[in-house]
Design an enzyme around this catalytic site. Structure first.
Site, PDB file in Angstrom:
ATOM      1  N   LYS A 129       0.859  -1.193   0.000  1.00 52.54           N
ATOM      2  CA  LYS A 129       0.000   0.000   0.000  1.00 52.54           C
ATOM      3  C   LYS A 129       0.884   1.228   0.000  1.00 52.54           C
ATOM      4  CE  LYS A 129      -4.446   1.010   0.241  1.00 52.54           C
ATOM      5  NZ  LYS A 129      -5.598   0.210  -0.175  1.00 52.54           N
ATOM      6  N   ASP A 169      -6.928   4.521  -4.403  1.00 56.49           N
ATOM      7  CA  ASP A 169      -7.613   4.338  -3.120  1.00 56.49           C
ATOM      8  C   ASP A 169      -8.219   5.723  -2.847  1.00 56.49           C
ATOM      9  OD1 ASP A 169      -7.778   2.257  -0.711  1.00 56.49           O
ATOM     10  OD2 ASP A 169      -7.420   4.184   0.222  1.00 56.49           O
TER      11      ASP A 169
END
Ligand code: NDP
Ligand code: 2IT
Length: 449
Positions: A129, A169
């Site tokens: 991430k 995201d």
């Protein structure tokens, strides 16, 4: 205390000290590690290989400076992150979040969750991430572009189609991915489409990726309900957020005959007892990048209320948190139960606190945890990588059918694993254990290093 319980406790005790400034990461790790003791009882080889200790430590954390100039030529400095958590089953894979709340702990929690989510998809992707504390809100396109270019100026050396494949995201959508891909191509002097996913359709993006997280969430909800002899048709639904996940969750919920009556943003929420008109939301949020409060100007029966968490006070059958972490605490969970909710499924990552999840389980509310319920986005990203490798495009329908099958498979795996380990109907345990087993067995096969 068994040896397995002892190891889990020791790992968490150490982590509490080492990561004491990373509460979201500790919360995510605690839930997974807590689920694993019964598995470890059956697999002492995982203990011998130190799998739990190794799992909670990222393989690599990259933190870097991003300097950029705004339209008034003022210089700004932000912090960029990429956490490459686990590459046992494939290249690191996971989105990038641009939001002022981003710090290393947030990215570690998201990267940790991604390991198990990606494993559950059945596709060959590891967990990672990234992101930045940059706030795209209120910035011009040119400012966002300059930020993305400067962000990639450092990130490019750490990613690659076989190494680490970022995507979107919160705060990172098609616009940002376009700028990031453009500058990556320029720096590397190569057209490596598989290095990012969520790309535009003209340069290697996949049909249905934009819709995938929201649609996948509803396919998952559909499976949960079908298993209990129910369906979405006629159900009243509240969806928090009004971004990528919330919009396409609403679209699919409506297509399946549900009635979405509330949506939110970080300021407040709208309630439309006639059912949300999605075209208006799209116009406000996707095109004008405006506030959800503007919806009531066009729909006189709808009301707007300040305070985004108050959305959980709206009466409904189904609640789909699709905004951010820890948006449902114990009190809101109690309110949802009091209002007769029958199902909660997480489109966002970790939107329910551990206390809230306990309330749902204690009250026999069907609960779909994020790792399983929102895995459709990253699964479709992996399908985008497949198409990039094959240098061809599947139709919308082909991708959508694959997504539907993947979500049904995840549901089956999570629920059957839960049952196998004596946790019938507890999809939190089922998803954690099933996601873990593939990664742990692979780490075991690959040796200790
Ligand atoms: P977007 O940036 O498109 O939308 C986020 C939405 O949540 C906005 O409406 C935002 O409001 C609202 N929001 C309310 N409170 C907060 C807060 N404290 N922090 C951030 N947003 C807030 O993001 P996505 O829809 O892509 O992501 C939403 C959630 O889903 C996140 O948890 C993300 O990690 C998760 N997720 C996303 C996937 C994807 O493919 N995009 C895949 C799987 C999970 P406002 O406009 O006021 O900021
Ligand atoms: O949380 C998530 O799964 C995502 N933001 C999607 C990640 C991806 O690589 O598509």
């Amino acid at each position: 205390m068994s040896r397995a319980e002892q190891v889990c406790k020791e790992v968490m005790d150490k982590l509490q000290i080492k990561s004491k400034h990373e509460p979201e990461f500790l919360q995510a790790a605690e839930e997974v590690v807590e689920s694993l003791a019964p598995v470890l009882e059956h697999h002492p080889e995982f203990l011998d290989a130190g799998i739990i200790e190794r799992l909670v430590e990222p393989e690599r954390c990259i933190v870097f400076k991003v300097t950029w100039m705004d339209d008034q030529h003022k210089v700004h400095v932000n912090r960029g992150f990429r956490v490459q958590f686990n590459s046992a089953i494939g290249p690191y894979k996971g989105g990038m979040r641009f939001h002022p709340s981003v710090n290393l702990g947030i990215i570690k929690f998201l990267g940790f969750e991604q390991i198990f989510k990606n494993s559950l998809t059945g596709l060959p992707i590891g967990g990672g991430k990234g992101g930045s504390d940059f706030d795209p809100k209120g910035k011009s396109d040119a400012e966002v572009m300059r930020f993305c270019q400067n962000f990639m100026m450092e990130l490019y050396r750490h990613i690659g189609q076989f190494l680490d494949v970022p995507a979107g995201d919160t705060g990172v959508g098609a616009r940002e991915i376009g700028y990031l891909y453009g500058i990556y191509k320029k720096i590397r002097n190569t057209f490596e489409a598989g290095v990012l996913t969520g790309k535009g359709l003209t340069y290697g993006g996949s049909l249905a990726r934009k819709q995938a997280t929201g649609y996948g969430l509803l396919y998952f909800v559909d499976e949960m309900l079908k298993d209990k002899g129910m369906s979405i048709r006629g159900k009243e639904i509240i969806v928090s957020g009004s971004g990528n996940v919330a919009i396409y969750a609403t679209e699919k919920a409506q297509e399946l005959g549900g009635k979405v009556v509330a949506l939110s943003d970080s300021n407040g929420f709208i309630h439309d007892p006639d059912g949300i008109v999605l075209d208006s939301v799209r116009q406000i949020k996707e095109i004008e990048r405006g506030r959800i409060s503007e919806y009531v100007k066009h729909h006189p029966n709808a009301t707007y209320q300040e305070g985004w968490k108050n959305i959980w006070g709206v009466k409904a059958d189904i609640a789909l948190p699709c905004a951010t972490e820890n948006e449902i605490n114990e009190d809101w969970a109690k309110k949802l139960v009091e209002n007769g909710v029958i199902l909660v499924a997480e489109g966002a990552n970790m939107p329910s606190s551990p206390e809230a999840i306990k309330i749902f389980h204690d009250n026999k509310i069907m609960f779909g945890p994020a790792k399983a319920a929102n895995a459709g986005g990253v699964a479709t990203s992996a399908l985008e990588m497949t198409q990039n490798s094959m240098r061809l495009h599947w139709t919308f329908d082909e991708v959508d059918q694959k997504l539907k099958q993947i979500m049904a498979d995840i549901y089956k795996r999570a629920s059957s694993t839960a049952e196998e380990y004596g946790y019938k109907d507890n999809l939190v345990k089922g998803a954690n254990i099933a996601g873990f087993l593939k990664v742990a067995n692979t780490m075991l096969a690959q040796g200790v290093f």
